[in-house]
Design an enzyme around this catalytic site. Structure first.
Site, PDB file in Angstrom:
ATOM      1  N   HIS A 126      -9.747  13.919   1.438  1.00 43.25           N
ATOM      2  CA  HIS A 126      -9.099  15.081   0.829  1.00 43.25           C
ATOM      3  C   HIS A 126      -9.620  16.336   1.543  1.00 43.25           C
ATOM      4  O   HIS A 126     -10.838  16.566   1.564  1.00 43.25           O
ATOM      5  CB  HIS A 126      -9.465  15.202  -0.652  1.00 43.25           C
ATOM      6  CG  HIS A 126      -9.078  14.017  -1.482  1.00 43.25           C
ATOM      7  ND1 HIS A 126      -7.942  13.988  -2.264  1.00 43.25           N
ATOM      8  CD2 HIS A 126      -9.682  12.807  -1.664  1.00 43.25           C
ATOM      9  CE1 HIS A 126      -7.871  12.815  -2.898  1.00 43.25           C
ATOM     10  NE2 HIS A 126      -8.911  12.089  -2.550  1.00 43.25           N
ATOM     11  N   CYS A 168       0.829  -1.216   0.000  1.00 44.73           N
ATOM     12  CA  CYS A 168       0.000   0.000   0.000  1.00 44.73           C
ATOM     13  C   CYS A 168       0.862   1.264   0.000  1.00 44.73           C
ATOM     14  O   CYS A 168       1.707   1.460   0.875  1.00 44.73           O
ATOM     15  CB  CYS A 168      -0.922  -0.015   1.217  1.00 44.73           C
ATOM     16  SG  CYS A 168      -1.839   1.511   1.430  1.00 44.73           S
ATOM     17  N   HIS A 210      -8.820   7.483   2.796  1.00 45.25           N
ATOM     18  CA  HIS A 210      -8.250   8.823   2.945  1.00 45.25           C
ATOM     19  C   HIS A 210      -9.313   9.860   2.648  1.00 45.25           C
ATOM     20  O   HIS A 210     -10.247   9.618   1.897  1.00 45.25           O
ATOM     21  CB  HIS A 210      -7.042   9.015   2.018  1.00 45.25           C
ATOM     22  CG  HIS A 210      -7.318   8.722   0.574  1.00 45.25           C
ATOM     23  ND1 HIS A 210      -7.344   7.449   0.078  1.00 45.25           N
ATOM     24  CD2 HIS A 210      -7.617   9.535  -0.462  1.00 45.25           C
ATOM     25  CE1 HIS A 210      -7.618   7.484  -1.216  1.00 45.25           C
ATOM     26  NE2 HIS A 210      -7.805   8.736  -1.568  1.00 45.25           N
ATOM     27  N   ASP A 242      -1.036  16.657  -0.994  1.00 48.81           N
ATOM     28  CA  ASP A 242      -1.288  15.839  -2.182  1.00 48.81           C
ATOM     29  C   ASP A 242      -0.255  16.177  -3.250  1.00 48.81           C
ATOM     30  O   ASP A 242       0.098  17.341  -3.463  1.00 48.81           O
ATOM     31  CB  ASP A 242      -2.710  16.095  -2.713  1.00 48.81           C
ATOM     32  CG  ASP A 242      -3.164  15.001  -3.663  1.00 48.81           C
ATOM     33  OD1 ASP A 242      -4.050  14.204  -3.282  1.00 48.81           O
ATOM     34  OD2 ASP A 242      -2.610  14.926  -4.795  1.00 48.81           O
ATOM     35  N   HIS A 302      -4.467   0.389   8.260  1.00 45.89           N
ATOM     36  CA  HIS A 302      -4.804   0.136   6.860  1.00 45.89           C
ATOM     37  C   HIS A 302      -6.217  -0.428   6.748  1.00 45.89           C
ATOM     38  O   HIS A 302      -6.496  -1.535   7.207  1.00 45.89           O
ATOM     39  CB  HIS A 302      -3.813  -0.842   6.212  1.00 45.89           C
ATOM     40  CG  HIS A 302      -4.181  -1.141   4.784  1.00 45.89           C
ATOM     41  ND1 HIS A 302      -3.754  -0.362   3.732  1.00 45.89           N
ATOM     42  CD2 HIS A 302      -4.982  -2.093   4.248  1.00 45.89           C
ATOM     43  CE1 HIS A 302      -4.269  -0.839   2.606  1.00 45.89           C
ATOM     44  NE2 HIS A 302      -5.020  -1.895   2.889  1.00 45.89           N
ATOM     45  N   GLY A 341     -13.997   7.474  -7.932  1.00 45.57           N
ATOM     46  CA  GLY A 341     -12.729   8.176  -8.132  1.00 45.57           C
ATOM     47  C   GLY A 341     -11.603   7.724  -7.228  1.00 45.57           C
ATOM     48  O   GLY A 341     -10.530   8.323  -7.242  1.00 45.57           O
ATOM     49  N   CYS A 344       0.417   3.339   3.262  1.00 46.23           N
ATOM     50  CA  CYS A 344       1.136   2.724   4.388  1.00 46.23           C
ATOM     51  C   CYS A 344       2.623   3.048   4.299  1.00 46.23           C
ATOM     52  O   CYS A 344       3.265   3.348   5.318  1.00 46.23           O
ATOM     53  CB  CYS A 344       0.918   1.211   4.408  1.00 46.23           C
ATOM     54  SG  CYS A 344      -0.687   0.699   5.069  1.00 46.23           S
ATOM     55  N   HIS A 389      -6.473   2.799   0.470  1.00 45.71           N
ATOM     56  CA  HIS A 389      -6.268   2.980   1.906  1.00 45.71           C
ATOM     57  C   HIS A 389      -7.125   4.201   2.220  1.00 45.71           C
ATOM     58  O   HIS A 389      -6.893   5.277   1.637  1.00 45.71           O
ATOM     59  CB  HIS A 389      -4.775   3.227   2.198  1.00 45.71           C
ATOM     60  CG  HIS A 389      -4.431   3.491   3.636  1.00 45.71           C
ATOM     61  ND1 HIS A 389      -3.382   2.838   4.277  1.00 45.71           N
ATOM     62  CD2 HIS A 389      -4.959   4.341   4.548  1.00 45.71           C
ATOM     63  CE1 HIS A 389      -3.290   3.270   5.534  1.00 45.71           C
ATOM     64  NE2 HIS A 389      -4.246   4.192   5.714  1.00 45.71           N
ATOM     65  N   ASN A 420     -13.456   9.557  -1.536  1.00 51.48           N
ATOM     66  CA  ASN A 420     -13.859   8.793  -2.716  1.00 51.48           C
ATOM     67  C   ASN A 420     -13.830   7.315  -2.326  1.00 51.48           C
ATOM     68  O   ASN A 420     -12.782   6.802  -1.932  1.00 51.48           O
ATOM     69  CB  ASN A 420     -12.887   9.056  -3.884  1.00 51.48           C
ATOM     70  CG  ASN A 420     -12.895  10.512  -4.319  1.00 51.48           C
ATOM     71  OD1 ASN A 420     -13.938  11.160  -4.314  1.00 51.48           O
ATOM     72  ND2 ASN A 420     -11.736  11.033  -4.685  1.00 51.48           N
TER      73      ASN A 420
HETATM   74  P1  5GP Z   1      -8.116   9.156  -4.617  1.00 54.19           P
HETATM   75  O1  5GP Z   1      -8.141   9.372  -6.108  1.00 54.19           O
HETATM   76  O2  5GP Z   1      -7.825   7.710  -4.289  1.00 54.19           O
HETATM   77  O3  5GP Z   1      -9.316   9.684  -3.901  1.00 54.19           O
HETATM   78  O4  5GP Z   1      -6.912  10.028  -4.078  1.00 54.19           O
HETATM   79  C1  5GP Z   1      -5.580   9.627  -4.104  1.00 54.19           C
HETATM   80  C2  5GP Z   1      -4.749  10.879  -4.010  1.00 54.19           C
HETATM   81  O5  5GP Z   1      -3.435  10.516  -3.687  1.00 54.19           O
HETATM   82  C3  5GP Z   1      -4.702  11.665  -5.328  1.00 54.19           C
HETATM   83  O6  5GP Z   1      -5.203  12.988  -5.115  1.00 54.19           O
HETATM   84  C4  5GP Z   1      -3.223  11.663  -5.697  1.00 54.19           C
HETATM   85  O7  5GP Z   1      -2.785  12.871  -6.265  1.00 54.19           O
HETATM   86  C5  5GP Z   1      -2.549  11.394  -4.371  1.00 54.19           C
HETATM   87  N1  5GP Z   1      -1.294  10.680  -4.486  1.00 54.19           N
HETATM   88  C6  5GP Z   1      -1.051   9.573  -5.255  1.00 54.19           C
HETATM   89  N2  5GP Z   1       0.219   9.186  -5.103  1.00 54.19           N
HETATM   90  C7  5GP Z   1       0.796  10.052  -4.218  1.00 54.19           C
HETATM   91  C8  5GP Z   1       2.123  10.144  -3.678  1.00 54.19           C
HETATM   92  O8  5GP Z   1       3.029   9.366  -3.954  1.00 54.19           O
HETATM   93  N3  5GP Z   1       2.347  11.184  -2.818  1.00 54.19           N
HETATM   94  C9  5GP Z   1       1.369  12.082  -2.480  1.00 54.19           C
HETATM   95  N4  5GP Z   1       1.708  13.061  -1.636  1.00 54.19           N
HETATM   96  N5  5GP Z   1       0.116  12.000  -2.964  1.00 54.19           N
HETATM   97  C10 5GP Z   1      -0.169  11.001  -3.833  1.00 54.19           C
HETATM   98 ZN    ZN Z   2      -2.407   1.177   3.611  1.00 54.12          ZN
END
Ligand code: 5GP
Ligand code: ZN
Length: 115
Positions: A103, A5, A101, A31, A47, A94, A8, A99, A88
């Site tokens: 925003h 992950c 999270h 982000d 996790h 989306g 993680c 894991h 999401n």
């Molecule tokens: P999701 O699309 O799953 O709701 O959000 C995942 C978020 O993680 C996205 O906004 C993406 O830009 C962010 N993200 C993906 N990989 C990384 C990373 O390696 N570092 C950071 N800081 N953010 C990441």
């Molecule tokens: Zn995780």
């Protein structure tokens, strides 16, 4: 902790991130691809793949994430008055990192309904 992950690994410091907040149960970082002037990702340290996987016993962890969001919102001028907190859940909604999270977004006008 899940070996495969991404978040993680960020929590463990194995992948670098710009940390903005940490407590016993949560971790938050900028982000990598911000969608607003302030865009912080807040994760529980435990996790759990998605909100759909959350179960009885996770109330405290998920509550801690929301309290962390409130604290973090006070750290930035752009989010002191107003911010959006987004989860999401699932690929169609989306979710790309599996894991849980949230925003924390702020510093611009947001539309409704979200796209
Ligand atoms: P999701 O699309 O799953 O709701 O959000 C995942 C978020 O993680 C996205 O906004 C993406 O830009 C962010 N993200 C993906 N990989 C990384 C990373 O390696 N570092 C950071 N800081 N953010 C990441
Ligand atoms: Zn995780």
């Amino acid at each position: 902790m899940s070996e495969s992950c991404l978040f993680c690994k960020i929590i463990e410091g194995k992948i670098p991130s710009v940390k903005v907040y940490e407590d016993e149960k949560t971790f938050a970082f900028k982000d990598i691809n911000p969608q607003a002037p302030v865009h912080i990702v807040i994760v529980p340290k435990k996790h759990i793949a998605s909100l759909a996987e959350a179960d009885c016993g996770d109330e405290e962890i998920l509550g801690a994430v929301q309290v962390a969001a409130s604290k973090i919102s006070k750290m930035f001028d752009e989010t002191k008055q107003s911010f959006r907190l987004v989860n999401n859940c699932g690929a169609d909604a989306g979710q790309t990192v599996f894991h849980i999270h949230y925003h924390l977004l702020g510093g611009r006008q947001f539309g409704w309904p979200p796209g």
